[in-house]
Design a protein around this motif. Structure first.
Motif, PDB file in Angstrom:
ATOM      1  N   UNK A 153      25.160  14.494 -34.903  1.00  0.00           N
ATOM      2  CA  UNK A 153      25.074  13.035 -35.044  1.00  0.00           C
ATOM      3  C   UNK A 153      23.722  12.590 -35.587  1.00  0.00           C
ATOM      4  N   UNK A 154      22.656  13.361 -35.310  1.00  0.00           N
ATOM      5  CA  UNK A 154      21.326  12.978 -35.786  1.00  0.00           C
ATOM      6  C   UNK A 154      20.963  11.595 -35.268  1.00  0.00           C
ATOM      7  N   UNK A 155      20.539  10.713 -36.181  1.00  0.00           N
ATOM      8  CA  UNK A 155      20.152   9.358 -35.784  1.00  0.00           C
ATOM      9  C   UNK A 155      21.326   8.521 -35.296  1.00  0.00           C
ATOM     10  N   UNK A 156      22.534   9.015 -35.494  1.00  0.00           N
ATOM     11  CA  UNK A 156      23.712   8.297 -34.995  1.00  0.00           C
ATOM     12  C   UNK A 156      24.134   8.891 -33.642  1.00  0.00           C
ATOM     13  N   UNK A 157      23.154   9.180 -32.789  1.00  0.00           N
ATOM     14  CA  UNK A 157      23.423   9.744 -31.458  1.00  0.00           C
ATOM     15  C   UNK A 157      23.854   8.620 -30.512  1.00  0.00           C
ATOM     16  N   UNK A 158      24.454   9.007 -29.384  1.00  0.00           N
ATOM     17  CA  UNK A 158      24.818   7.991 -28.388  1.00  0.00           C
ATOM     18  C   UNK A 158      24.625   8.539 -26.987  1.00  0.00           C
ATOM     19  N   UNK A 159      24.533   7.614 -26.010  1.00  0.00           N
ATOM     20  CA  UNK A 159      24.444   7.993 -24.602  1.00  0.00           C
ATOM     21  C   UNK A 159      25.493   7.217 -23.831  1.00  0.00           C
ATOM     22  N   UNK A 160      25.511   7.362 -22.524  1.00  0.00           N
ATOM     23  CA  UNK A 160      26.425   6.536 -21.728  1.00  0.00           C
ATOM     24  C   UNK A 160      25.886   6.379 -20.322  1.00  0.00           C
ATOM     25  N   UNK A 161      26.262   5.283 -19.694  1.00  0.00           N
ATOM     26  CA  UNK A 161      25.957   5.078 -18.284  1.00  0.00           C
ATOM     27  C   UNK A 161      27.289   5.001 -17.539  1.00  0.00           C
ATOM     28  N   UNK A 162      27.270   4.557 -16.290  1.00  0.00           N
ATOM     29  CA  UNK A 162      28.501   4.576 -15.490  1.00  0.00           C
ATOM     30  C   UNK A 162      29.571   3.662 -16.082  1.00  0.00           C
ATOM     31  N   UNK A 163      29.176   2.634 -16.860  1.00  0.00           N
ATOM     32  CA  UNK A 163      30.154   1.646 -17.364  1.00  0.00           C
ATOM     33  C   UNK A 163      30.606   1.897 -18.786  1.00  0.00           C
TER      34      UNK A 163
END
Ligand code: FAD
Length: 548
Positions: A105-115
């Protein structure tokens, strides 16, 4: 991570002294806001592993050798697009992709939280130009484009991916107005100037050069070679604005905001060609959306990265792998040395053709005779805040993109905007802040060094101060803050970069015609469409190379 308020303020102010952050906090009027305990951490792209390129002696010698047909180095959008194109054009050929990070993904990375998922970088795609058949075919395969209207022939996009209303709001003179072009309380002469600029852009959008090509087009290499337009690459956008009598502070703010949002730097640091291209090259149309609509997802453009990965066939993707050397061999191969950070072992990969989809500061290390291309990259902070109360205010309600006029930051995105949960529902809210950090083109390393040396608490102070200016009292409702610093954000199209000789030279095949470069640094404008086409161009070159 949590500290009592008094201790937090003392530590934060002591640590800030003399740093870039001190300057930034100084530019945000107000003091560090009250806050409850905030959980979180500071992350970033794999600097430690990436920086081992500077100390090659610290990397072990190869313990095994693999023969590879097609090798792709770098799994950002450019590398993933190259992999997809290789699979589409030559499905029988074997391709291996090596990526430094644990995921693609490079700069198009993502994360997530509980929601919710949220973006760590790239987060939207404007409606693409309907003439861009290859991009549209990808989007159709990804389910983003659902078909074509039989009467108009225009594309129809999935309604859940078109940014819902309200899309944008701007905090100006204490009031949240709809849209980002300043309107509320803007004096008539300024409004007239803004209207004059927007009318010019409308004309430029439709304008073509003597070669019949659009003056401004995406991908930018399809733009006209018009002899009257290309010289605009030599002067700054700020100089061009002054030369054309654009002095309104509101217009100047809007333009600076837009350029900082896409290039990381303001009008004074980009070329006039790039500054006009930014607006005039956007000509997407859809049957079910207005031309200025954008496509977005909770995880941002990581959605598109994953779609590229799925459409790229079954070829192996090897993460946690740093490529630290490339050389041509006497038997017509390219030899890559790849360090696996998990096993701490180095493999020698002998490839027939290579697509090198790494940022230029990395490619320059790998290509012994690399031309003198020197992209300017501003560092960025992206902060995902979990907030327990509604981010309201007077006027337009919470929108997808929320920006404060005259702020040194770029505002925040509501990560759950596409979930259609309605307004003022129970929290928490996930707000993703964007901040392109000021960079002196004469010494870009200084800004990067400060950015990488700054602590979680220092960044948090900065972001909470900005949040409190947008929504007084809201900083006390922040319960979590996940922060990410990009040392190298994206390329800035500085004067001379796009149409100067260095970029054209850098794009030529390297190492006996066997290494084909693909990265948005090779374009000068870092947007998804450019990365997508960089990858396709390099893949075609690899397959069409006489050395293939
Ligand atoms: C904060 C931020 C917000 C953005 N927002 C948007 C947006 O909303 N819309 C948009 O269109 N664009 C946006 N962009 C621009 C975005 O960068 C481009 O759209 C695109 O994702 C760039 O892709 P790329 O493949 O050219 O580069 P990169 O994403 O830089 O990919 C290069 C890859 O190479 C890998 N790599 C590096 N060195 C090595 C090595 N030695 N060995 C192996 N692998 C290596 C890296 O880990 C990385 O995965 C944003 C960028 C940033 C930083």
């Amino acid at each position: 991570m949590s500290l009592p308020r008094r201790q937090f303020l003392t530590q934060a102010s002591a640590g800030l002294a003399g740093t870039l952050l001190a300057g930034l906090v100084g530019s945000v009027p107000g003091c560090a806001p009250a806050r409850s305990a905030v959980r979180g951490q500071l992350r970033g792209a794999g600097h430690a592993l990436g920086h081992r390129l500077r100390d090659l002696k610290s990397l072990p010698a190869a313990t095994r050798t693999e023969e590879i047909d097609l090798l792709i180095i770098g799994g950002g959008i450019s590398g993933l697009s190259a992999r997809r194109a290789l699979h589409e054009l030559a499905p029988a050929r074997q391709a291996l992709l090596l990526e430094l990070e644990p995921g693609v993904g490079g700069n198009a990375a993502s994360g997530h939280n509980a929601r919710t998922a949220y973006p760590w970088g790239a987060h939207y795609l404007p409606l693409p130009d309907e003439r861009d058949a290859e991009l549209l075919a990808f989007l159709q395969q990804a389910g983003v484009l659902t078909g074509y209207d039989p009467a108009t022939g225009l594309p129809h996009y999935d309604e859940t991916m078109l940014c819902h209303d309200p899309a944008e709001r701007l905090l100006l003179h204490g009031h949240w107005q709809a849209g980002l072009v300043p309107e509320v309380g803007v004096p008539a002469p300024d409004r007239a100037e803004i209207a004059r600029f927007l009318a010019l852009i409308e004309r430029l959008r439709r304008a073509t050069g003597p070669d019949g090509r659009d003056l401004f087009r995406l991908p930018l290499d399809l733009s006209s070679t018009d002899a009257a337009t290309r010289p605009l690459d030599a002067e700054t956008m700020a100089a061009w604005l002054a030369r054309h009598d654009y002095h309104s502070e509101y217009l100047r703010w809007y333009l600076d905001y837009s350029y900082r949002d896409d290039f990381g730097v303001p009008a004074a640091q980009i070329s006039a060609w790039a500054g006009l291209h930014y607006f005039a090259a956007r000509k997407g149309r859809a049957h079910n959306a207005p031309p200025d609509a954008v496509l977005t997802w909770p995880q941002g453009n990581h959605f598109l990265a994953e779609a590229l990965r799925h459409q790229g066939g079954a070829g192996e993707i090897r993460p946690n792998t740093l490529v630290f050397s490339l050389k041509e061999t006497t038997d017509g191969r390219v030899e890559a040395l790849a360090f696996d950070n998990a096993t701490q072992q180095t493999t020698r990969l002998r490839a027939r053709q290579v697509v090198l989809a790494t940022p230029w500061h990395v490619s320059r290390h790998l290509l012994p005779a690399a031309p003198a291309l020197a992209p300017l990259h501003a560092p960025w902070l992206v902060a995902n805040l979990t907030v327990d109360a509604y981010p309201g205010g007077t006027g337009q309600p919470l929108s997808w993109d929320n920006v404060r006029y005259d702020s040194p930051a770029l505002g925040y995105i509501d990560a759950e905007h596409q979930a259609l949960r309605g307004f003022e529902t129970e929290g928490p809210y996930s707000l993703t802040f964007y901040w392109a950090l000021p960079t002196d083109p004469a010494d870009p390393i200084a800004a990067r060094r400060h950015a990488l040396a700054s602590t979680y608490e220092q960044w948090l102070t900065l972001v909470l101060t900005e949040l409190d200016l947008m929504h007084p009292g809201l900083a006390a409702q922040v319960t979590a803050a996940e922060l990410w610093v990009w040392g190298h954000g994206m390329v800035a199209p500085t004067p001379g970069y796009v149409w100067g000789p260095a970029r054209a030279l850098a794009r030529q095949p390297h190492l006996g015609g066997r290494v084909h470069v693909a990265h948005t640094d090779l374009s000068g404008v870092s947007v998804f469409e450019e990365a997508f086409h960089q990858g396709r161009r390099a893949a075609r070159a690899a397959l069409g190379s006489p050395a293939s």
